[in-house]
Write an enzyme that holds these catalytic residues in place. Structure first.
Site, PDB file in Angstrom:
ATOM      1  N   CYS A 111       0.814  -1.226   0.000  1.00 55.85           N
ATOM      2  CA  CYS A 111       0.000   0.000   0.000  1.00 55.85           C
ATOM      3  C   CYS A 111       0.842   1.268   0.000  1.00 55.85           C
ATOM      4  CB  CYS A 111      -0.961  -0.007   1.181  1.00 55.85           C
ATOM      5  SG  CYS A 111      -2.029  -1.456   1.214  1.00 55.85           S
ATOM      6  N   HIS A 247      -3.171   7.272   3.071  1.00 59.17           N
ATOM      7  CA  HIS A 247      -3.639   5.986   2.545  1.00 59.17           C
ATOM      8  C   HIS A 247      -4.968   5.601   3.194  1.00 59.17           C
ATOM      9  CE1 HIS A 247      -3.978   1.910   1.349  1.00 59.17           C
ATOM     10  NE2 HIS A 247      -3.580   1.400   2.488  1.00 59.17           N
ATOM     11  N   ASN A 277     -10.110  -0.280   0.722  1.00 59.24           N
ATOM     12  CA  ASN A 277      -8.658  -0.082   0.627  1.00 59.24           C
ATOM     13  C   ASN A 277      -8.192  -0.598  -0.739  1.00 59.24           C
ATOM     14  OD1 ASN A 277      -5.881  -0.339   0.771  1.00 59.24           O
ATOM     15  ND2 ASN A 277      -5.854  -1.165   2.852  1.00 59.24           N
TER      16      ASN A 277
HETATM   17  N1  COA Z   1     -17.912  -8.685  10.544  1.00 65.41           N
HETATM   18  C1  COA Z   1     -18.350  -8.900  11.788  1.00 65.41           C
HETATM   19  N2  COA Z   1     -17.556  -9.185  12.822  1.00 65.41           N
HETATM   20  C2  COA Z   1     -16.230  -9.239  12.568  1.00 65.41           C
HETATM   21  C3  COA Z   1     -15.695  -9.012  11.300  1.00 65.41           C
HETATM   22  C4  COA Z   1     -16.603  -8.739  10.256  1.00 65.41           C
HETATM   23  N3  COA Z   1     -16.192  -8.492   8.993  1.00 65.41           N
HETATM   24  N4  COA Z   1     -14.359  -9.136  11.370  1.00 65.41           N
HETATM   25  C5  COA Z   1     -14.053  -9.422  12.627  1.00 65.41           C
HETATM   26  N5  COA Z   1     -15.183  -9.484  13.365  1.00 65.41           N
HETATM   27  C6  COA Z   1     -15.313  -9.771  14.784  1.00 65.41           C
HETATM   28  C7  COA Z   1     -14.154 -10.587  15.318  1.00 65.41           C
HETATM   29  O1  COA Z   1     -14.361 -11.965  15.071  1.00 65.41           O
HETATM   30  C8  COA Z   1     -14.210 -10.262  16.783  1.00 65.41           C
HETATM   31  O2  COA Z   1     -15.229 -11.000  17.385  1.00 65.41           O
HETATM   32  P1  COA Z   1     -15.037 -11.607  18.864  1.00 65.41           P
HETATM   33  O3  COA Z   1     -14.828 -10.407  19.733  1.00 65.41           O
HETATM   34  O4  COA Z   1     -16.300 -12.340  19.083  1.00 65.41           O
HETATM   35  O5  COA Z   1     -13.825 -12.481  18.768  1.00 65.41           O
HETATM   36  C9  COA Z   1     -14.659  -8.795  16.788  1.00 65.41           C
HETATM   37  O6  COA Z   1     -15.267  -8.567  15.515  1.00 65.41           O
HETATM   38  C10 COA Z   1     -13.541  -7.810  16.984  1.00 65.41           C
HETATM   39  O7  COA Z   1     -12.486  -8.175  16.147  1.00 65.41           O
HETATM   40  P2  COA Z   1     -11.169  -7.355  16.068  1.00 65.41           P
HETATM   41  O8  COA Z   1     -10.194  -8.036  15.175  1.00 65.41           O
HETATM   42  O9  COA Z   1     -10.749  -7.004  17.472  1.00 65.41           O
HETATM   43  O10 COA Z   1     -11.701  -6.020  15.379  1.00 65.41           O
HETATM   44  P3  COA Z   1     -10.937  -4.696  15.160  1.00 65.41           P
HETATM   45  O11 COA Z   1     -11.641  -3.593  15.827  1.00 65.41           O
HETATM   46  O12 COA Z   1      -9.453  -4.845  15.396  1.00 65.41           O
HETATM   47  O13 COA Z   1     -11.140  -4.480  13.590  1.00 65.41           O
HETATM   48  C11 COA Z   1      -9.940  -4.638  11.533  1.00 65.41           C
HETATM   49  C12 COA Z   1     -10.570  -5.415  12.674  1.00 65.41           C
HETATM   50  C13 COA Z   1      -9.342  -5.642  10.577  1.00 65.41           C
HETATM   51  C14 COA Z   1     -11.015  -3.829  10.839  1.00 65.41           C
HETATM   52  C15 COA Z   1      -8.847  -3.682  12.103  1.00 65.41           C
HETATM   53  O14 COA Z   1      -7.993  -4.386  12.959  1.00 65.41           O
HETATM   54  C16 COA Z   1      -8.036  -3.010  11.055  1.00 65.41           C
HETATM   55  O15 COA Z   1      -8.535  -2.212  10.278  1.00 65.41           O
HETATM   56  N6  COA Z   1      -6.727  -3.303  10.990  1.00 65.41           N
HETATM   57  C17 COA Z   1      -5.855  -2.710   9.981  1.00 65.41           C
HETATM   58  C18 COA Z   1      -5.918  -3.545   8.723  1.00 65.41           C
HETATM   59  C19 COA Z   1      -5.382  -2.825   7.518  1.00 65.41           C
HETATM   60  O16 COA Z   1      -5.495  -1.640   7.388  1.00 65.41           O
HETATM   61  N7  COA Z   1      -4.765  -3.587   6.599  1.00 65.41           N
HETATM   62  C20 COA Z   1      -4.226  -3.072   5.378  1.00 65.41           C
HETATM   63  C21 COA Z   1      -2.996  -2.311   5.632  1.00 65.41           C
HETATM   64  S1  COA Z   1      -2.451  -1.469   4.217  1.00 65.41           S
END
Ligand code: COA
Length: 320
Positions: A111, A247, A277
């Site tokens: 990215c 980004h 993204n």
């Molecule tokens: N829909 C519903 N629930 C979801 C889900 C979805 N698409 N994805 C995850 N969950 C659930 C998880 O299973 C978890 O459930 P649990 O508490 O019962 O175990 C809960 O939501 C929280 O998950 P978590 O991973 O803690 O969520 P988060 O707030 O960290 O959000 C991301 C997850 C991926 C959105 C976030 O971590 C993120 O944006 N990270 C950066 C990723 C990124 O930018 N990547 C590209 C870089 S260039």
């Protein structure tokens, strides 16, 4: 002399996939995706590969710049989702747009790719090796997503953005880039395995794997850090900057950067709600939108900053 962006173009496939569309095959929820990421919909390519998206964005950028394709001396495509391992997407673009006098090659910095491309281009232009170049960020990450993994597949979309740059008195003031190869396993996509008739077994292809929370923690720290660094190293007061073009990975990362940098959200443009993204394409797609709707004016100062797999990061300060 420095590199100045003189033309910008973007292209995204027509097919829109909303969060509700995802709910038809994935245990997810529209409200969860909006609240946790800011994404409402994304474009997914059904026909065109990365090179086709890149070529169309390039045509639009060349038209916007008002130059002939033959004037382009160098084409850099930043992508992590090229259609073929070789030849490069950049040579595909060269052939498609008739940039017959260009040297063309791809770079992979996930990215951060567009900023890396600008950094490389800046070096060529400052040294006088080339005067006119084309940088493209283009992705069809939809083909490497694990569509059963709700924590990653909901985040990404396909698209391309391109910028024509030319040697000029004003433009890029500074670029900075960095990498941390020790964190390569945080976000990756395995390419072909070593399996063949000598080693045994059939070649396998991998899908994207991501530790979302690790990437999130890295991004909320690194983005403000590199924005601050580039402003400090150029003695630029933050108030002089009209736009912080970051980004588009997650609205919460943008909001966190706004708080940490004490920059109002009005100065941090957002279009992740409509594209998700798009990796290396996200910054040029956003720039094109800002130019088209009149937000970007000649003389405006802007900071761009990106981060991604590698881990990689990069920032640029420039006068539009
Ligand atoms: N829909 C519903 N629930 C979801 C889900 C979805 N698409 N994805 C995850 N969950 C659930 C998880 O299973 C978890 O459930 P649990 O508490 O019962 O175990 C809960 O939501 C929280 O998950 P978590 O991973 O803690 O969520 P988060 O707030 O960290 O959000 C991301 C997850 C991926 C959105 C976030 O971590 C993120 O944006 N990270 C950066 C990723 C990124 O930018 N990547 C590209 C870089 S260039």
């Amino acid at each position: 002399m420095t590199a100045k962006i003189i033309g910008i173009g973007a292209y995204a496939p027509e097919h829109i996939v909303t969060n509700r569309d995802l709910m038809e095959f994935l245990d997810t929820d529209d409200a969860w995706i909006r609240e946790r990421t800011g994404i409402c919909e994304r474009r997914i390519s059904t026909q065109e590969g990365t090179s086709a998206l890149a070529a169309e964005a390039a045509r639009r950028a060349v038209k916007d710049a008002g130059i002939r394709p033959e004037e382009i001396e160098i084409i850099i495509v930043a992508t992590s989702s090229a259609d073929r391992s070789f030849p490069s997407a950049a040579t595909d673009v060269q052939g498609a747009i008739g940039a017959d006098n260009a040297v063309a090659f791809d770079i992979t910095a996930a990215c951060s790719g567009f900023i890396y491309g600008l950094h490389i281009m800046q070096g060529f232009i400052q040294s006088g090796i080339y005067k006119t170049g084309l940088i493209i960020g283009a992705e069809t990450l939809s083909k490497v997503l694990d569509w059963t993994d709700r924590s990653s597949c909901i985040l990404f979309g396909d698209g391309a953005g391109a910028a024509v740059v030319q040697a000029a008195e004003t433009g890029v003031i500074k670029t900075l880039v960095g990498s941390d190869g020790r964190k390569g396993d945080v976000l990756y996509c395995q390419a072909r395995s070593l399996k063949n008739c000598i080693t045994g077994g059939k070649p396998e292809l991998g899908f994207m794997q991501m530790d979302g929370q690790e990437v999130f923690k890295f991004a909320v720290k690194k983005v403000p850090e590199i924005v601050t660094q580039i402003l400090e190293e150029t003695n630029t007061p933050g108030e002089e900057v009209q736009h912080y073009v970051l980004h588009q990975a997650n609205t919460r990362i943008l909001e966190s950067a706004s708080r940490r940098l004490k920059v109002p959200m009005e100065k941090i443009p957002v279009n992740i709600d409509r594209y998700g993204n798009t990796s290396a394409a996200s910054i040029p797609i956003l720039l094109e939108e800002m130019k088209r709707d009149g937000r970007l004016k000649p003389g405006d100062k802007l900071v761009m900053a990106g981060f991604g797999a590698g881990l990689t990061w990069g920032a640029a300060l420039l006068t539009w």
